[in-house]
Design a protein around this motif. Structure first.
Motif, short mmCIF file in Angstrom:
data_model
loop_
_atom_site.label_atom_id
_atom_site.label_comp_id
_atom_site.label_asym_id
_atom_site.label_seq_id
_atom_site.Cartn_x
_atom_site.Cartn_y
_atom_site.Cartn_z
N ALA A 150 0.82 -1.23 -0.01
CA ALA A 150 -0.04 0.01 -0.15
C ALA A 150 0.91 1.10 0.05
O ALA A 150 1.72 1.36 0.73
N ASN A 151 0.46 2.15 -1.01
CA ASN A 151 1.48 3.30 -1.04
C ASN A 151 0.47 4.60 -1.41
O ASN A 151 -0.46 4.54 -1.91
N ARG A 152 0.84 5.62 -0.71
CA ARG A 152 0.20 6.81 -0.86
C ARG A 152 0.09 7.22 -2.49
O ARG A 152 -1.22 7.40 -2.86
N LEU A 170 3.12 -9.42 -6.28
CA LEU A 170 2.88 -8.35 -5.18
C LEU A 170 1.15 -8.20 -5.38
O LEU A 170 0.85 -7.96 -6.67
N GLN A 171 0.54 -7.86 -4.33
CA GLN A 171 -0.83 -7.37 -4.88
C GLN A 171 -0.88 -5.83 -4.13
O GLN A 171 -0.38 -5.68 -2.76
N VAL A 172 -1.47 -5.12 -4.93
CA VAL A 172 -1.58 -3.44 -4.57
C VAL A 172 -2.58 -3.22 -3.81
O VAL A 172 -3.90 -3.45 -4.32
N ILE A 173 -2.62 -2.60 -2.70
CA ILE A 173 -3.79 -1.97 -2.02
C ILE A 173 -3.87 -0.77 -2.05
O ILE A 173 -2.86 -0.09 -1.86
N ASN A 174 -5.32 -0.26 -2.02
CA ASN A 174 -5.53 1.21 -1.84
C ASN A 174 -5.31 1.65 -0.42
O ASN A 174 -5.45 1.29 0.54
N TRP A 175 -4.16 2.65 -0.62
CA TRP A 175 -3.62 3.10 0.79
C TRP A 175 -4.82 3.63 1.77
O TRP A 175 -4.72 3.31 3.11
N LEU A 176 -5.95 4.20 1.15
CA LEU A 176 -6.98 4.78 2.13
C LEU A 176 -7.81 3.39 2.66
O LEU A 176 -8.66 3.57 3.62
N LYS A 177 -7.53 2.27 2.14
CA LYS A 177 -8.59 1.13 2.42
C LYS A 177 -7.86 0.08 3.29
O LYS A 177 -8.31 -1.16 3.37
N LYS A 178 -6.37 0.38 3.25
CA LYS A 178 -5.67 -0.72 3.84
C LYS A 178 -5.90 -1.49 5.19
O LYS A 178 -5.81 -2.64 5.31
N GLU A 179 -6.61 -0.61 6.06
CA GLU A 179 -6.84 -1.36 7.23
C GLU A 179 -8.29 -2.28 7.08
O GLU A 179 -8.42 -3.00 8.00
#
Ligand code: NAP
Length: 282
Positions: A150-152, A170-179
């Protein structure tokens, strides 16, 4: 006396000279390690020219923002650097410069001390810069299969995913939804929480509803970031970046002086003492 350097920008708070000079004196090596601030690319060029001319310079470390730029000036790169495309250690041999990366080894060794088998674990990496690359490569070497990033700046994370495609998925996660997703291990490679912005955290551990095995912050100043404090309050294992820093320094010294044997002894006996001394300087 032989010379070693750390080059980069904003080195005022760097504790690398303390660590390296301690290692050098421990091994009775007649050399001194010091910082050189390089404000721009022109100065980097001048530094490299100076190194090539000065017979007493054995090598140097590289930090932000020159870990990638330095490759342009190197005659040879190690296999790890070829893959990671960033170097933190350069050795001069017969007037030629060879680039190495010891960050990933420092990360791997520090993580091995925590004693968690990462192969089947879900791992979240926060950030997609140089430190993230070193950690991902370290995880790849340890056989990890489920790595999330997850990256800004989302595009930078997708670039990282494409970049490592040959080695690890690698799987990319939205920074704002990482939690919202479940992980076993969280690794912070962003500077969020670093001195002086110690009230910030890159991940809301307090509200996180899944069980975590480990929260690792590559930051070492302060030794206990807000992220780690909140994890400790929930009885989660934590680790800061100090051992990564010390191990990557030891690996660099091994390269510069061709040391292989006795340093292992040093690692075990002196690492804790060195960590305590370094922490006392804060
Ligand atoms: N312990 C060690 O030995 C060791 C070694 C190396 C690094 N580190 C740590 O790792 C940190 C990063 O180093 P690096 O070389 O990877 O730097 P870098 O290449 O500049 O990458 C920094 C990353 O952090 C993200 N970031 C920066 N500020 C942010 C903010 N305010 N909010 C959200 N994301 C932010 C950036 O996101 P964008 O892409 O959106 O800009 C980028 O992904 C350092 O500050 C240091 O504490 C520790």
């Amino acid at each position: 006396m032989k010379k070693l350097y750390l080059i980069g920008k904003s080195l005022k708070h760097s504790i690398s000279p303390l660590i390296h000079n301690k290692i050098l004196s421990n091994f009775g090596i007649d050399a001194v390690y010091s910082n050189v601030e390089l404000p721009d690319f022109e100065k980097l060029k001048e530094f490299v020219e100076m190194v090539k001319k000065d017979g007493d310079v054995v090598g140097f470390n590289v930090t932000i923002p020159y870990k990638e730029d330095i490759l342009e000036f190197c005659d040879e790169v190690s296999e790890d650097v070829r893959i990671i495309q960033a170097a933190n250690t350069v050795k001069k041999e017969n007037g030629k410069l060879k680039a190495y990366n010891t960050d990933w080894i420092g990360f791997k060794k520090s993580l091995e001390e925590v004693n968690i088998d990462v192969k089947d674990k879900k791992i979240l990496i926060l950030g997609a810069g140089g430190a993230a690359k070193a950690c991902i490569y370290g995880f790849y070497k340890m056989g990890a299969k489920q790595i999330f990033v997850a990256n800004r700046t989302y595009e930078k994370a997708t670039r990282l995913r494409d970049y490592f495609r040959e080695f690890v998925q690698l799987q990319v996660i939205n920074w704002l939804k990482k939690e919202s997703y479940e992980y076993d291990i969280i690794i912070n490679t962003t500077p969020i929480g670093m001195f002086p912005e110690v009230e910030k955290s890159p991940f809301d551990i307090r509200e996180y509803r899944f069980n975590l095995l480990l929260v690792y912050d590559t930051i070492y100043n302060p030794p206990l970031t807000k992220l780690l404090k909140e994890a400790e309050l929930k009885n989660i294992n934590t680790s800061n970046g100090l051992k990564m820093l010390i191990y990557q320094a030891i690996e660099a010294e091994k390269i510069w002086w061709n040391i292989a044997k006795d340093i292992e002894q040093f690692e075990k006996e002196e690492l804790d003492v060195l960590s305590r001394n370094v922490l006392m300087t804060y």
